[in-house]
Design a protein around this motif. Structure first.
Motif, PDB file in Angstrom:
ATOM      1  N   THR A   1      32.068  32.887  29.573  1.00 40.72           N
ATOM      2  CA  THR A   1      32.144  34.065  31.190  1.00 40.72           C
ATOM      3  C   THR A   1      32.467  35.468  30.717  1.00 40.72           C
ATOM      4  O   THR A   1      32.633  36.415  29.523  1.00 40.72           O
ATOM      5  N   GLU A   2      31.458  36.595  31.503  1.00 37.88           N
ATOM      6  CA  GLU A   2      31.491  37.724  31.132  1.00 37.88           C
ATOM      7  C   GLU A   2      31.967  38.560  32.618  1.00 37.88           C
ATOM      8  O   GLU A   2      32.680  38.090  33.150  1.00 37.88           O
ATOM      9  N   ARG A   3      31.984  40.068  31.509  1.00 36.37           N
ATOM     10  CA  ARG A   3      32.962  40.616  33.133  1.00 36.37           C
ATOM     11  C   ARG A   3      32.043  41.986  34.086  1.00 36.37           C
ATOM     12  O   ARG A   3      31.099  41.845  33.063  1.00 36.37           O
ATOM     13  N   LYS A   4      32.225  42.066  35.056  1.00 34.67           N
ATOM     14  CA  LYS A   4      31.008  42.462  35.930  1.00 34.67           C
ATOM     15  C   LYS A   4      31.871  43.682  36.511  1.00 34.67           C
ATOM     16  O   LYS A   4      32.734  43.563  36.916  1.00 34.67           O
ATOM     17  N   LEU A   5      31.011  44.451  36.156  1.00 40.35           N
ATOM     18  CA  LEU A   5      31.396  45.899  36.518  1.00 40.35           C
ATOM     19  C   LEU A   5      30.460  46.440  38.438  1.00 40.35           C
ATOM     20  O   LEU A   5      29.896  45.680  37.972  1.00 40.35           O
ATOM     21  N   ILE A   6      31.235  46.559  38.821  1.00 35.59           N
ATOM     22  CA  ILE A   6      31.018  46.952  40.170  1.00 35.59           C
ATOM     23  C   ILE A   6      30.557  48.406  39.377  1.00 35.59           C
ATOM     24  O   ILE A   6      30.639  49.632  39.008  1.00 35.59           O
TER      25      ILE A   6
ATOM     26  N   ASN B   1      32.033  30.084  37.739  1.00 36.19           N
ATOM     27  CA  ASN B   1      32.524  28.925  38.406  1.00 36.19           C
ATOM     28  C   ASN B   1      33.152  29.156  39.231  1.00 36.19           C
ATOM     29  O   ASN B   1      34.329  28.257  39.548  1.00 36.19           O
ATOM     30  N   GLU B   2      34.033  30.342  38.811  1.00 34.68           N
ATOM     31  CA  GLU B   2      34.799  30.165  40.162  1.00 34.68           C
ATOM     32  C   GLU B   2      36.667  30.934  39.902  1.00 34.68           C
ATOM     33  O   GLU B   2      37.350  30.373  40.856  1.00 34.68           O
ATOM     34  N   VAL B   3      37.039  30.214  38.185  1.00 33.89           N
ATOM     35  CA  VAL B   3      38.217  29.818  37.819  1.00 33.89           C
ATOM     36  C   VAL B   3      38.368  31.367  37.627  1.00 33.89           C
ATOM     37  O   VAL B   3      38.084  31.991  36.736  1.00 33.89           O
ATOM     38  N   THR B   4      39.694  31.007  38.145  1.00 40.23           N
ATOM     39  CA  THR B   4      40.752  32.607  37.577  1.00 40.23           C
ATOM     40  C   THR B   4      41.698  32.034  36.458  1.00 40.23           C
ATOM     41  O   THR B   4      41.907  30.957  36.334  1.00 40.23           O
ATOM     42  N   VAL B   5      42.118  33.479  35.655  1.00 38.85           N
ATOM     43  CA  VAL B   5      42.785  32.963  34.270  1.00 38.85           C
ATOM     44  C   VAL B   5      44.124  33.583  35.143  1.00 38.85           C
ATOM     45  O   VAL B   5      44.031  35.166  35.175  1.00 38.85           O
ATOM     46  N   THR B   6      45.595  33.399  34.669  1.00 39.74           N
ATOM     47  CA  THR B   6      46.811  33.925  35.100  1.00 39.74           C
ATOM     48  C   THR B   6      47.549  34.608  34.039  1.00 39.74           C
ATOM     49  O   THR B   6      47.140  33.436  33.216  1.00 39.74           O
ATOM     50  N   LEU B   7      47.468  35.422  33.637  1.00 38.40           N
ATOM     51  CA  LEU B   7      48.030  35.837  32.175  1.00 38.40           C
ATOM     52  C   LEU B   7      49.647  36.063  32.303  1.00 38.40           C
ATOM     53  O   LEU B   7      49.892  36.698  33.525  1.00 38.40           O
ATOM     54  N   LEU B   8      50.214  35.009  31.316  1.00 40.52           N
ATOM     55  CA  LEU B   8      51.800  35.102  31.770  1.00 40.52           C
ATOM     56  C   LEU B   8      52.378  36.000  31.302  1.00 40.52           C
ATOM     57  O   LEU B   8      52.832  36.089  29.869  1.00 40.52           O
TER      58      LEU B   8
END
Length: 83
Positions: free
Chosen positions: A53-58, A73-80
């Motif tokens: 996965t890549e980071r997309k810059l606005i 795939n529009e999956v999100t990651v939550t940092l705890l």
């Protein structure tokens, strides 16, 4: 204290990366894996993983200068964070 052979560990990881290639045609057969694990020959370089996965810059011209993190795939990651 147990020790390990770093060369063997790195070779095993390299072979593992070859076994999880995105395209099945790029993956070695099990007989080839056995030969690679027992040999000292040169191994093929694995390709970039298919799940990368890549980071997309606005665009800088937009009103916000934040970075947007996304994946195909529009999956999100939550940092705890611990309390």
């Amino acid at each position: 204290m147990e020790t390990c052979n770093l060369t063997e560990v790195m070779r095993s990881i390299h072979i593992g990366l070859l076994c999880v290639q995105h395209s099945p045609a790029d993956r070695p057969s099990m007989s080839a894996v056995v030969l690679m694990l027992g040999g000292d020959g040169t191994l093929a370089q694995p390709n970039e993983p298919g799940f990368f996965t890549e980071r997309k810059l606005i665009d800088a011209s937009s009103s916000s200068s934040k970075q947007e993190s996304c994946s195909v795939n529009e999956v999100t990651v939550t940092l705890l964070d611990a309390r």
